[in-house]
Every structure is written in C-alpha cells, then in structure tokens.
Design a protein around this motif. Structure first.
Motif, PDB file in Angstrom:
ATOM      1  N   SER A  39      -9.502  11.083  12.183  1.00  0.00           N
ATOM      2  CA  SER A  39      -9.712  11.004  13.635  1.00  0.00           C
ATOM      3  C   SER A  39     -11.117  10.524  13.977  1.00  0.00           C
ATOM      4  CB  SER A  39      -9.471  12.375  14.272  1.00  0.00           C
ATOM      5  OG  SER A  39      -8.107  12.686  14.307  1.00  0.00           O
ATOM      6  N   VAL A  40     -12.105  11.052  13.265  1.00  0.00           N
ATOM      7  CA  VAL A  40     -13.500  10.674  13.522  1.00  0.00           C
ATOM      8  C   VAL A  40     -13.705   9.180  13.302  1.00  0.00           C
ATOM      9  CG1 VAL A  40     -15.872  10.926  12.690  1.00  0.00           C
ATOM     10  CG2 VAL A  40     -14.454  12.953  13.034  1.00  0.00           C
ATOM     11  N   CYS A  41     -13.088   8.641  12.269  1.00  0.00           N
ATOM     12  CA  CYS A  41     -13.222   7.202  11.988  1.00  0.00           C
ATOM     13  C   CYS A  41     -12.716   6.366  13.153  1.00  0.00           C
ATOM     14  CB  CYS A  41     -12.476   6.846  10.712  1.00  0.00           C
ATOM     15  SG  CYS A  41     -13.294   7.381   9.195  1.00  0.00           S
ATOM     16  N   VAL A  51       0.841  -1.205   0.000  1.00  0.00           N
ATOM     17  CA  VAL A  51       0.000   0.000   0.000  1.00  0.00           C
ATOM     18  C   VAL A  51       0.873   1.250   0.000  1.00  0.00           C
ATOM     19  CG1 VAL A  51      -1.675   1.326   1.357  1.00  0.00           C
ATOM     20  CG2 VAL A  51      -1.947  -1.145   1.118  1.00  0.00           C
ATOM     21  N   TYR A  52       1.939   1.217   0.787  1.00  0.00           N
ATOM     22  CA  TYR A  52       2.841   2.366   0.866  1.00  0.00           C
ATOM     23  C   TYR A  52       3.521   2.616  -0.481  1.00  0.00           C
ATOM     24  CZ  TYR A  52       6.209   5.600   2.898  1.00  0.00           C
ATOM     25  OH  TYR A  52       6.936   6.719   3.188  1.00  0.00           O
ATOM     26  N   ALA A  53       3.882   1.534  -1.174  1.00  0.00           N
ATOM     27  CA  ALA A  53       4.501   1.681  -2.492  1.00  0.00           C
ATOM     28  C   ALA A  53       3.544   2.331  -3.479  1.00  0.00           C
ATOM     29  CB  ALA A  53       4.942   0.312  -3.018  1.00  0.00           C
ATOM     30  N   TRP A  54       2.258   1.971  -3.407  1.00  0.00           N
ATOM     31  CA  TRP A  54       1.263   2.601  -4.278  1.00  0.00           C
ATOM     32  C   TRP A  54       1.087   4.066  -3.932  1.00  0.00           C
ATOM     33  CZ3 TRP A  54      -0.082   1.154  -8.811  1.00  0.00           C
ATOM     34  CH2 TRP A  54      -0.111  -0.198  -9.146  1.00  0.00           C
ATOM     35  N   GLY A  55       1.271   4.418  -2.666  1.00  0.00           N
ATOM     36  CA  GLY A  55       1.239   5.824  -2.283  1.00  0.00           C
ATOM     37  C   GLY A  55       2.368   6.597  -2.941  1.00  0.00           C
ATOM     38  N   ALA A  56       3.543   5.956  -3.047  1.00  0.00           N
ATOM     39  CA  ALA A  56       4.675   6.590  -3.727  1.00  0.00           C
ATOM     40  C   ALA A  56       4.392   6.774  -5.211  1.00  0.00           C
ATOM     41  CB  ALA A  56       5.933   5.752  -3.522  1.00  0.00           C
ATOM     42  N   TRP A  70      -9.025  -1.113   8.024  1.00  0.00           N
ATOM     43  CA  TRP A  70      -7.982  -1.003   7.017  1.00  0.00           C
ATOM     44  C   TRP A  70      -8.441  -1.509   5.652  1.00  0.00           C
ATOM     45  CZ3 TRP A  70      -6.217  -5.083   4.194  1.00  0.00           C
ATOM     46  CH2 TRP A  70      -6.374  -6.375   4.703  1.00  0.00           C
ATOM     47  N   HIS A  71      -9.452  -2.354   5.587  1.00  0.00           N
ATOM     48  CA  HIS A  71      -9.898  -2.909   4.314  1.00  0.00           C
ATOM     49  C   HIS A  71     -10.374  -1.826   3.349  1.00  0.00           C
ATOM     50  CE1 HIS A  71     -10.086  -6.520   6.914  1.00  0.00           C
ATOM     51  NE2 HIS A  71      -9.795  -7.160   5.805  1.00  0.00           N
ATOM     52  N   TRP A  72     -10.987  -0.779   3.870  1.00  0.00           N
ATOM     53  CA  TRP A  72     -11.404   0.306   2.982  1.00  0.00           C
ATOM     54  C   TRP A  72     -10.499   1.536   3.117  1.00  0.00           C
ATOM     55  CZ3 TRP A  72     -12.708   5.049   4.991  1.00  0.00           C
ATOM     56  CH2 TRP A  72     -13.089   5.111   6.331  1.00  0.00           C
ATOM     57  N   MET A  73      -9.874   1.707   4.265  1.00  0.00           N
ATOM     58  CA  MET A  73      -9.027   2.883   4.463  1.00  0.00           C
ATOM     59  C   MET A  73      -7.753   2.830   3.621  1.00  0.00           C
ATOM     60  SD  MET A  73      -9.465   3.647   8.553  1.00  0.00           S
ATOM     61  CE  MET A  73      -8.776   5.294   8.465  1.00  0.00           C
ATOM     62  N   GLN A  74      -7.325   1.625   3.261  1.00  0.00           N
ATOM     63  CA  GLN A  74      -6.118   1.514   2.435  1.00  0.00           C
ATOM     64  C   GLN A  74      -6.285   2.223   1.096  1.00  0.00           C
ATOM     65  OE1 GLN A  74      -5.321  -2.482   0.840  1.00  0.00           O
ATOM     66  NE2 GLN A  74      -7.426  -3.058   1.372  1.00  0.00           N
ATOM     67  N   TYR A  75      -7.522   2.383   0.633  1.00  0.00           N
ATOM     68  CA  TYR A  75      -7.770   2.989  -0.674  1.00  0.00           C
ATOM     69  C   TYR A  75      -7.805   4.520  -0.631  1.00  0.00           C
ATOM     70  CZ  TYR A  75      -9.007  -1.785  -1.903  1.00  0.00           C
ATOM     71  OH  TYR A  75      -8.973  -3.144  -2.115  1.00  0.00           O
ATOM     72  N   ILE A  76      -7.797   5.089   0.570  1.00  0.00           N
ATOM     73  CA  ILE A  76      -7.797   6.556   0.663  1.00  0.00           C
ATOM     74  C   ILE A  76      -6.453   7.106   1.149  1.00  0.00           C
ATOM     75  CG2 ILE A  76     -10.279   6.603   1.088  1.00  0.00           C
ATOM     76  CD1 ILE A  76      -9.599   7.290   4.026  1.00  0.00           C
ATOM     77  N   LEU A  77      -5.530   6.224   1.525  1.00  0.00           N
ATOM     78  CA  LEU A  77      -4.242   6.689   2.026  1.00  0.00           C
ATOM     79  C   LEU A  77      -3.428   7.414   0.956  1.00  0.00           C
ATOM     80  CD1 LEU A  77      -2.962   3.825   4.368  1.00  0.00           C
ATOM     81  CD2 LEU A  77      -4.042   5.993   4.984  1.00  0.00           C
ATOM     82  N   TRP A  78      -3.729   7.158  -0.329  1.00  0.00           N
ATOM     83  CA  TRP A  78      -2.983   7.798  -1.408  1.00  0.00           C
ATOM     84  C   TRP A  78      -3.238   9.308  -1.451  1.00  0.00           C
ATOM     85  CZ3 TRP A  78      -5.804  10.581  -4.895  1.00  0.00           C
ATOM     86  CH2 TRP A  78      -7.170  10.315  -4.954  1.00  0.00           C
ATOM     87  N   ILE A  79      -4.314   9.773  -0.783  1.00  0.00           N
ATOM     88  CA  ILE A  79      -4.659  11.197  -0.837  1.00  0.00           C
ATOM     89  C   ILE A  79      -3.523  12.065  -0.296  1.00  0.00           C
ATOM     90  CG2 ILE A  79      -6.207  12.984   0.081  1.00  0.00           C
ATOM     91  CD1 ILE A  79      -8.458  10.931   0.028  1.00  0.00           C
ATOM     92  N   LEU A  80      -2.961  11.668   0.852  1.00  0.00           N
ATOM     93  CA  LEU A  80      -1.911  12.482   1.476  1.00  0.00           C
ATOM     94  C   LEU A  80      -0.645  12.588   0.627  1.00  0.00           C
ATOM     95  CD1 LEU A  80      -2.370  11.494   5.197  1.00  0.00           C
ATOM     96  CD2 LEU A  80      -2.599  13.771   4.229  1.00  0.00           C
ATOM     97  N   PRO A  81      -0.023  11.466   0.205  1.00  0.00           N
ATOM     98  CA  PRO A  81       1.192  11.611  -0.611  1.00  0.00           C
ATOM     99  C   PRO A  81       0.931  12.303  -1.941  1.00  0.00           C
ATOM    100  CG  PRO A  81       0.475   9.315  -0.546  1.00  0.00           C
ATOM    101  CD  PRO A  81      -0.320  10.050   0.483  1.00  0.00           C
ATOM    102  N   SER A  82      -0.254  12.129  -2.503  1.00  0.00           N
ATOM    103  CA  SER A  82      -0.574  12.791  -3.770  1.00  0.00           C
ATOM    104  C   SER A  82      -0.634  14.306  -3.582  1.00  0.00           C
ATOM    105  CB  SER A  82      -1.899  12.268  -4.324  1.00  0.00           C
ATOM    106  OG  SER A  82      -1.818  10.886  -4.625  1.00  0.00           O
TER     107      SER A  82
END
Length: 413
Positions: free
Chosen positions: A304-306, A260-265, A314-326
């Motif tokens: 934080s609210v989540c 997941v982290y690699a996809w963020g990169a 993590w099953h669905w949150m992994q798909y939104i982590l790309w927002i920050l590095p992007s």
C-alpha cells in the motif's frame, strides 16, 4: 463376505490408487483451472466491455458460485455418490464455459462464472472426499499428499496455456479451453475413478444439518475456519485481483504478467513441499501460521505504501510477488489441517462449511475491489485489504489455540 474376498477387493482398489489420485489431484485445482487461465487477461476484457474495475465481479461471480456449491455438494455426494457428483460438476462447468464464450456483456460473464463456480465446487470437493476415503491413517495421508502435489503443480501451466489461447484466438476462446479441460477430466473420471463410499440416499440433508450444528458449537473449529478463510481471502487478493494493479495501474504487459503468475505458482509448489517435509514436522502449526501472517501483514503494508507514495513500479515489484503464493503454499495446508482436526468425526461437513466461508470472504474482498472507481489506486486497496485479512487470520488462530488448549492442555498447537 469372506476375508479372502475382502482382500481381493482391497487389492483391486489399490491398483487404481495412483491413477485415481492423479486425476483427483488435478480435479482439486478446479478453482485454478477456471481462474488462472483467464485472470491475467481481465484488464483486456475490462477494456473490451468498457467495464473498468467492475470487471472484477467476473471473479466475484466465480467465488459466489463456489460458495453456493459448497452448501449443496455435501448432501448431494452422499445421495448420488462422489463419482457422479464429480461428473455432474464437470458438466455444469462446461455449460458455464459455453455461456461465457458467447457472452458480450459483463452480466453474461458474471452469470457464466457463477455457474462454473457451482460446478467447480461439486467436482473439487467430491475429489477431496475420494482421497479421504482411501483408508485410515497413513493410507489416507499418502493419497491426499500425492493428490496435493498434482494440485499444486498444475497452476504452473494454466496461465501459460491461457496466455497462448487468449493471444492466439481472443479471450472468449479461453472459456472453450476451460470446457475442453473439464470434458477431458470428465472422461478420465468415468474411466478410471471408482465410487469409494456407500451411497446413503435420503436423510443426508438432515444429518448434515446436525453435523453443522455440532461443528458450530465447537469454538476452536469456528476460529480455525475463520483463520483458514482469511488466509484464502489474502491469497485470492493476489490470485484474483493483482492483474489490475500490475497491468491496469502500472502498465505491465498482459502476457508478461501471465509469465510472472506462473513463476508464482512455481514458488507455491516449492514452498509447499518444503513446508510438508521440513517445516511442518518440526514447528507447531500455530507458530507457522503466526509467523507467515506477520510476513503477509508486512507485505500488505509495504504494498500500500508503495502505491500511495508513487514508488510502485512493476519492473521491480514483479520480483517480490512470489512472496505471497510461497507463504500460502506453507500456511494453507496447516490451516486446513487445524480445521479438519477440530471438526471431529464430521470431516466432510466440516470441510464443506470451511469451503463455504472461504469463498464468502473471498467474494466479499473482490466485490469491494470491483467498486473502486476509475482513476482510483486499486493497488493501494489490495495492500490494505491484505493487511486486514492476514491480521485477522493471526487473531483467529490465536483464539482457536486458546480454546483448544482449554479442552486439551497437551494438544500440539
């Protein structure tokens, strides 16, 4: 020296331009080399050492080292040269890696990371200065842009290589991987990188002190430095601490998190290119920073609210982590450009102080997270702190813009 001789020297330097830019571009990623290869497995290290969230001090130790390194690298590179400073940085990183590979306690790992941070700061800052020496105007811009492409792309492979080494040989072997990478870069620098500036010797420290005073007396420089530093703190909350939220707190597999982290990169690289060619030429810098800071504030609050509501998974949150590095792929170069423009002629010192502040802020945030007691929701703290740092960046950019426009009403900001 005749014009003909000068032209030959310039032609000779141009022949090394592409190779030097590639090598220096990779060296710019010294932070990623020492973080992305190992941060994904920090929860496992925490279990092995029974250190809990305090293991995040391993990341803080690296940040403190980078902070210290930024203080000394400016005058050091002027006294002994940029190439020698890079080589010295690699050697220091290797020493830190050897200590880390043999450490069996948290204190030893923190010391190792501190040493690696000092070496990483020396090498990466000297490499950036080499790119700045490529020429004035377009030449320097082309060199630095080319370097940035390699710097942004390298982190795609780093978590995957660290994952393979860590899963095959255990996490201490990742330090040997870091040592090997630094050793290879040291050899490549010796062979292909040439000294790009005159070595001025004694008196560098006093000149640097004078330049720091000049920069600190420039309000827009100070505000833009803070803007950049808060953005870096936001990014490192993701890069340095997110594994504890996703793996330790939510139960994601270490290896899956590395993917997941690699996809963020990948996202960061793609959006950096989009920002460079399509957004930055058309949109004012302050508007870019304000818009993306708002997005990051919303992300931090939602994150934080989540965790507070129990909806985090993590099953669905992994798909939104790309927002920050992007977002950071676009915002960081813009924020850095603001700092460099506001520093006037003292670009080297201006960049060094900027680096010092960015790692000071990042080390503080990770140290706070390391103090979260066992059983506490570290994901909640990460989201809360992201909200604060992104909002602070927004305010600092606004204040810097106002200060600059008072001096130059026609400034593009």
């Amino acid at each position: 020296m005749s014009n003909e001789t000068l032209e030959k020297k310039q032609d000779s330097a141009i022949k090394f331009g592409a190779i030097m830019s590639i090598i220096c571009g990779v060296v710019l990623s010294m932070g990623a080399i020492h973080m992305d290869t190992i941060n994904w497995i920090l929860p496992t290290i925490a279990n092995d050492l029974a250190a809990g969230n305090s293991t995040l001090m391993v990341t803080s130790g690296f940040f403190y080292g980078m902070m210290i390194g930024h203080v000394v690298v400016g005058p050091l590179s002027n006294m002994i040269g940029k190439k020698k400073t890079m080589i010295l940085g690699f050697l220091i990183c290797v020493v830190g890696a050897v200590i880390g590979a043999g450490a069996n306690a948290l204190g030893g790992l923190i010391a190792a990371r501190l040493i690696q941070g000092i070496g990483g700061a020396a090498a990466s800052n000297a490499a950036r200065a080499v790119g700045g020496d490529a020429g004035k105007g377009r030449k320097s811009a082309i060199a630095l842009t080319f370097m940035q492409i390699w710097s942004a792309a390298l982190p795609i492979a780093l978590p995957l290589s660290g994952k393979w080494v860590g899963q095959s040989f255990g996490w201490p072997a990742i330090f040997w991987l870091q040592a090997i990478i630094c050793g290879i870069l040291c050899v490549l620098t010796l062979v292909f990188v040439t000294e790009t500036s005159e070595i001025s010797g004694k008196g560098c420290i006093s000149r640097m002190v004078g330049e720091v005073k000049t920069c600190l007396a420039t309000p827009e420089y100070v505000f833009f430095v803070l803007c950049f530093a808060f953005n870096m703190a936001t990014f490192f909350l993701y890069a340095g601490s997110m594994s504890f939220a996703m793996v330790t707190e939510l139960g994601m597999d270490n290896g899956h998190y590395a993917n997941v982290y690699a996809w963020g990169a990948v996202g960061m690289t793609i959006f950096a290119a989009l920002g460079r060619y399509f957004i930055a030429p058309k949109v004012n810098p302050s508007k870019i920073i304000h818009t993306l800071n708002i997005i990051q504030v919303v992300f931090g609050v939602a994150f934080s609210v989540c965790f507070l509501s129990g909806a985090a998974d993590w099953h669905w949150m992994q798909y939104i982590l790309w927002i920050l590095p992007s977002c950071q792929g676009i915002i960081l170069p813009v924020a850095m450009a603001q700092v460099m423009n506001a520093s006037g002629k003292a670009t080297g010192t201006g960049a060094a102080f900027m680096g010092f502040v960015q790692y000071l802020f990042s080390s503080i945030t990770t140290s706070i997270l390391a103090s979260v007691k066992a059983g506490g929701s570290i994901g909640t703290y990460i989201g809360f702190m992201m909200t604060i740092t992104a909002a602070a960046s927004f305010v600092c950019c606004m204040l810097g813009k106002r200060s600059l426009l008072k001096k130059d009403p026609n400034a593009v900001i």
